[in-house]
Design a protein around this motif. Sequence first.
Motif, PDB file in Angstrom:
ATOM      1  N   LEU A 130      44.371 -33.337  22.098  1.00 42.31           N
ATOM      2  CA  LEU A 130      43.503 -33.283  23.279  1.00 42.31           C
ATOM      3  C   LEU A 130      43.325 -34.671  23.890  1.00 42.31           C
ATOM      4  O   LEU A 130      43.145 -34.797  25.106  1.00 42.31           O
ATOM      5  CB  LEU A 130      42.129 -32.719  22.902  1.00 42.31           C
TER       6      LEU A 130
ATOM      7  N   LEU B 171      36.993 -22.040  16.018  1.00 41.58           N
ATOM      8  CA  LEU B 171      36.965 -23.096  17.044  1.00 41.58           C
ATOM      9  C   LEU B 171      36.786 -24.471  16.424  1.00 41.58           C
ATOM     10  O   LEU B 171      37.410 -25.439  16.850  1.00 41.58           O
ATOM     11  CB  LEU B 171      35.837 -22.826  18.034  1.00 41.58           C
ATOM     12  N   LYS B 172      35.950 -24.556  15.411  1.00 41.46           N
ATOM     13  CA  LYS B 172      35.745 -25.838  14.737  1.00 41.46           C
ATOM     14  C   LYS B 172      37.059 -26.309  14.120  1.00 41.46           C
ATOM     15  O   LYS B 172      37.443 -27.465  14.243  1.00 41.46           O
ATOM     16  CB  LYS B 172      34.699 -25.701  13.622  1.00 41.46           C
TER      17      LYS B 172
ATOM     18  N   TRP C 207      40.004 -25.354  14.967  1.00 42.37           N
ATOM     19  CA  TRP C 207      40.967 -25.638  16.037  1.00 42.37           C
ATOM     20  C   TRP C 207      40.689 -27.005  16.666  1.00 42.37           C
ATOM     21  O   TRP C 207      41.580 -27.825  16.850  1.00 42.37           O
ATOM     22  CB  TRP C 207      40.873 -24.533  17.105  1.00 42.37           C
ATOM     23  N   TYR C 208      39.433 -27.269  16.964  1.00 45.06           N
ATOM     24  CA  TYR C 208      39.084 -28.530  17.610  1.00 45.06           C
ATOM     25  C   TYR C 208      39.433 -29.705  16.694  1.00 45.06           C
ATOM     26  O   TYR C 208      39.998 -30.702  17.120  1.00 45.06           O
ATOM     27  CB  TYR C 208      37.582 -28.550  17.945  1.00 45.06           C
ATOM     28  N   GLN C 209      39.111 -29.517  15.433  1.00 40.15           N
ATOM     29  CA  GLN C 209      39.383 -30.567  14.467  1.00 40.15           C
ATOM     30  C   GLN C 209      40.870 -30.893  14.411  1.00 40.15           C
ATOM     31  O   GLN C 209      41.279 -32.038  14.424  1.00 40.15           O
ATOM     32  CB  GLN C 209      38.884 -30.095  13.093  1.00 40.15           C
TER      33      GLN C 209
ATOM     34  N   PHE D 118      32.820 -25.973  25.031  1.00 42.03           N
ATOM     35  CA  PHE D 118      34.198 -25.524  25.220  1.00 42.03           C
ATOM     36  C   PHE D 118      34.217 -24.130  25.829  1.00 42.03           C
ATOM     37  O   PHE D 118      35.093 -23.779  26.598  1.00 42.03           O
ATOM     38  CB  PHE D 118      34.957 -25.504  23.889  1.00 42.03           C
TER      39      PHE D 118
ATOM     40  N   ILE E 297      29.631 -28.781  20.824  1.00 38.54           N
ATOM     41  CA  ILE E 297      30.969 -28.889  21.411  1.00 38.54           C
ATOM     42  C   ILE E 297      31.563 -27.514  21.614  1.00 38.54           C
ATOM     43  O   ILE E 297      32.141 -27.211  22.666  1.00 38.54           O
ATOM     44  CB  ILE E 297      31.897 -29.726  20.484  1.00 38.54           C
ATOM     45  N   ILE E 298      31.365 -26.666  20.620  1.00 33.63           N
ATOM     46  CA  ILE E 298      31.923 -25.317  20.710  1.00 33.63           C
ATOM     47  C   ILE E 298      31.318 -24.600  21.917  1.00 33.63           C
ATOM     48  O   ILE E 298      32.012 -23.977  22.707  1.00 33.63           O
ATOM     49  CB  ILE E 298      31.614 -24.523  19.410  1.00 33.63           C
TER      50      ILE E 298
ATOM     51  N   ASN F 162      43.069 -30.324  16.681  1.00 34.17           N
ATOM     52  CA  ASN F 162      43.699 -30.660  17.957  1.00 34.17           C
ATOM     53  C   ASN F 162      43.080 -31.870  18.642  1.00 34.17           C
ATOM     54  O   ASN F 162      43.394 -32.139  19.802  1.00 34.17           O
ATOM     55  CB  ASN F 162      43.647 -29.440  18.893  1.00 34.17           C
ATOM     56  N   LYS F 163      42.208 -32.563  17.921  1.00 34.99           N
ATOM     57  CA  LYS F 163      41.515 -33.695  18.537  1.00 34.99           C
ATOM     58  C   LYS F 163      42.486 -34.724  19.103  1.00 34.99           C
ATOM     59  O   LYS F 163      42.319 -35.194  20.217  1.00 34.99           O
ATOM     60  CB  LYS F 163      40.617 -34.368  17.485  1.00 34.99           C
TER      61      LYS F 163
ATOM     62  N   LEU G  31      31.028 -32.703  26.389  1.00 38.08           N
ATOM     63  CA  LEU G  31      31.078 -31.562  25.466  1.00 38.08           C
ATOM     64  C   LEU G  31      29.804 -31.357  24.660  1.00 38.08           C
ATOM     65  O   LEU G  31      29.704 -30.433  23.879  1.00 38.08           O
ATOM     66  CB  LEU G  31      32.298 -31.660  24.546  1.00 38.08           C
TER      67      LEU G  31
END
Length: 898
Positions: free
Chosen positions: A53, A42-43, A45-47, A870, A866-867, A49-50, A112
Amino acid sequence: MAGSSNNLSGGGLQCPLCSINNLSQQQFEEHKSSPQHRVKWLKHWYQNNKILLAQNKNGVEIITKGNLDGISTNHQTGQVVVYLPPSGQKVFQLVVKNTGQEPIILRQIEALHSCPSVVVSDNHGVCRGEKYVRVDCNTAARGLGVEQVPIAFQFKAETSDELFFIVRTVQVNVQDQVAEESGPTSVYKRPTPGQLLFISEDSIIPGVPLKKNQRPDGLSKKLPLNNYKYTKSLQLIAQKNFNPRKVTAELREEAKKISDMMKEGLTPQKYSMWYQTMLWLEEMQMELDIRYYSMEEAVLKQVPLRDYSSVPCVELRVPGLAENRPSVLKGDNVLVTHKGKKKPLYAGVVHEVKETSLYLAFGPEFMDTFIDNIRVSVNFQFNRHPLKVSHRALELIQRNPLNYLTFPSAPPAAACPITNIVPYNRKLENNREQMLAVRNIVNRTSRPAPYVVFGPPGTGKTVTIVEAIKQVLKLDPNSRILACTPSNSAADLIAVRLLEHVPSSQIFRMHATSRAISTIPDNLRDVSNVDRGIIYFPQDNKLWEYRIIVCTMVTAARVVSAGMPTGHITHVFLDESGHSMEPEALVPLSGLVSKDTQVVLAGDPHQLGPVIRNPQCFSSHSLFKNYGLDKSHSPAEGFNTQVVTKLLNNYRSHSAILKEPNEIFYNSELKVCGDQMLIHSLCNWEHLPRRQFPLVFHAVKGKDEREGTSPSFFNAQEVSAVVGWVKKLLDSKSPRIAGKDVGVITPYRRQVEKIRSQLRKVRGAENVKVGSPEEFQGDERLVVVISTVRASQDYMADDHVFKLGFLRNPKRFNVAVTRAKALLIIVGCPEILSLDEHWGRLLRYIQQSGGYKGHAFTQNTDLDDIIARFNTLDLRPVLGQDVSAREMAEAPEWRAEH
Ligand SMILES: Nc1ncnc2c1ncn2[C@@H]1O[C@H](COP(=O)(O)OP(=O)(O)OP(=O)(O)O)[C@@H](O)[C@H]1O
């Protein structure tokens, strides 16, 4: 559930994110659904896709509205920055607008992670099919610093089940005047490397050399200093990582020789070749590194007549000069070409190094074409002098091997005729080891091997060396001493301490011509080679007469060049010898010493070692490593005291300050022996979070930033916090604390500059020393304030949370935290520091002991939070797809630090 697969040819599955290999199919499936993997994924992915998003999508836009004074929005990153004064408040709106035809449902708005500085409320309620939704965003200052929170808006098209998100990150930046003034002056632009130039010396049109000394240089140059440039073939071999199979046939033999040498390790037979190759590899890396400072379209300005002394100069502004990026010294060449041209290549000789600019003197060929504000391309060259003198030392060693110094063996038993030594520094009388070291040095017990004084910080190595020099001087009337250190500041320290008892007529503090005279301490002027504002070298016989010459290891090359007869120098002392690369430490030795010369080394293998840039270098060696001191020895094992003295009494610090480094690096062998009055003098200081515990961790929610093209980081909020502490210290009535009692240590050059510039405005702070751990090695202060700079928020994720780079350096940590005598204050971001083994340990210790101050700190990072959030949003549709092996392989590399 997201997963990762990467089938390695060797069999077994691998999860690159978690660095786990050789999993069976079943283990792999289990691993994929483990919380550990999920969080990592997730980290990642979030990184990745920032930005995605943050984008407006499907006709839905989120825009900032209201009074936008003091608010800036970055549309690409979706970041809204709100600047607030302390205790300020601001309200603005995030307006959700559906510009498309299809009704969209705004299902959820979720901050978040928890962030009390930002409260969002949508006063319309989240409603179906509305064209506009206005979300009020209330921001309020809660102490200085930066806090940010991503706010996720979750949408669904009415006619489909597909969910989509738009994220806006609201950052509240609360700054006082100091932090505001210390903020970025320009947007950071990553520099791109200039072209690699292969320049032959004779293609350069020379500039105007530095003014010749009024007083002619008397010192002869009997021994030439060659160029010692590496060969093209070595460069090609290095490019192929020394693999004989990968180079062309004609290079194979040379490549094999090097790779065999590397396999064999450092031996007395290949000693010179080993270090020559290492120096050349370093040089290749330095050539690559310096290209990053090349400047296209740089402007050259006329320097007003009144500002230069005799030679007309032009001014070149160089961002990063103050932080030695690039490092430029007086007398260096800066190469320029006219805009867009590769030739001719003009050299501008550096006549002055100012804070942010250079004064360059070009020859008439360039000056004839010069007009004010002319644009040119600029390439820097690094100074090869330290490399050249190191090469020469290695060459001299080939002729006259110094194996008795570089591969020492136990010396024959020695008598100690001189036993009655009355120390000048009476403090030494109570320390058996220090006195033993002084006695053994005076009696030359280790000869021909060097005598080694080693020990942890603050155990009196320098004091011992200085005492030994004074005693040798007194007890051996024929002695001539050369005392060298890697840095000017350490050499100055020795000279100052010697002057307490040695007549100034006997000491010569010899500086290199490149040293800025303004940096020479006033009390050394009389014993320095400075005359009417110019650095000069005296005639041979005059230099030979001095009983003590103090200089840096590199400047000692001048003595070698002058052809001082071998054996004239009877004692060579090298302090901080672990801090220099071995060839540099050989400069004051090869050509000057014989088996009769007593060589003394002092240092600590756990403090800063040499800086090695090229990762291809076989190992980073200092002369110190040859004595097996890098390993921890239990006291029972002991050392041969005829050769080595290990000092373990720490005279510097309060026990609480010493506790962690003592346990981490020195097997708790260090004994607290400092002057009780002194080391306890601040235990009742009014601003301590807990009395009797003189350590403070001040948690600051700062922001690490860069500006211009300088790669160095700074943290404006920490500047403000540091200045606040210094003011409190200087205002203290009981006890009174002077500027000279305070030191500020910070790892990044830019932060050093920002703190210095703010302290210039603080009365009484003129003598506060601000510098990097390197500048503090060997030094101490009553109070030390450390600003760690690395902060959370932006870079925490970018650094991939786990990499602290500059701070993740145990030796630098050790030097920084062991400089304080009575009080250590650390200003930093606990969320980041807790991820580093040593900083984390120190932080927990201070927290548990009651020295913590600032925002509440939990181990959870914002990203963990944040995770978690989410997970409360329904991300399954987004995260449902399996991650391809390719995507996994593209997991961001740990980034190199500056
Ligand atoms: N025998 C002693 N008695 C009391 N104080 C001492 C003694 N020896 C050294 N000191 C004091 O201890 C402090 C540290 O000494 P010094 O700078 O020589 O240590 P060091 O081992 O070189 O430190 P570092 O490795 O950190 O540079 C100084 O303030 C010095 O005056």
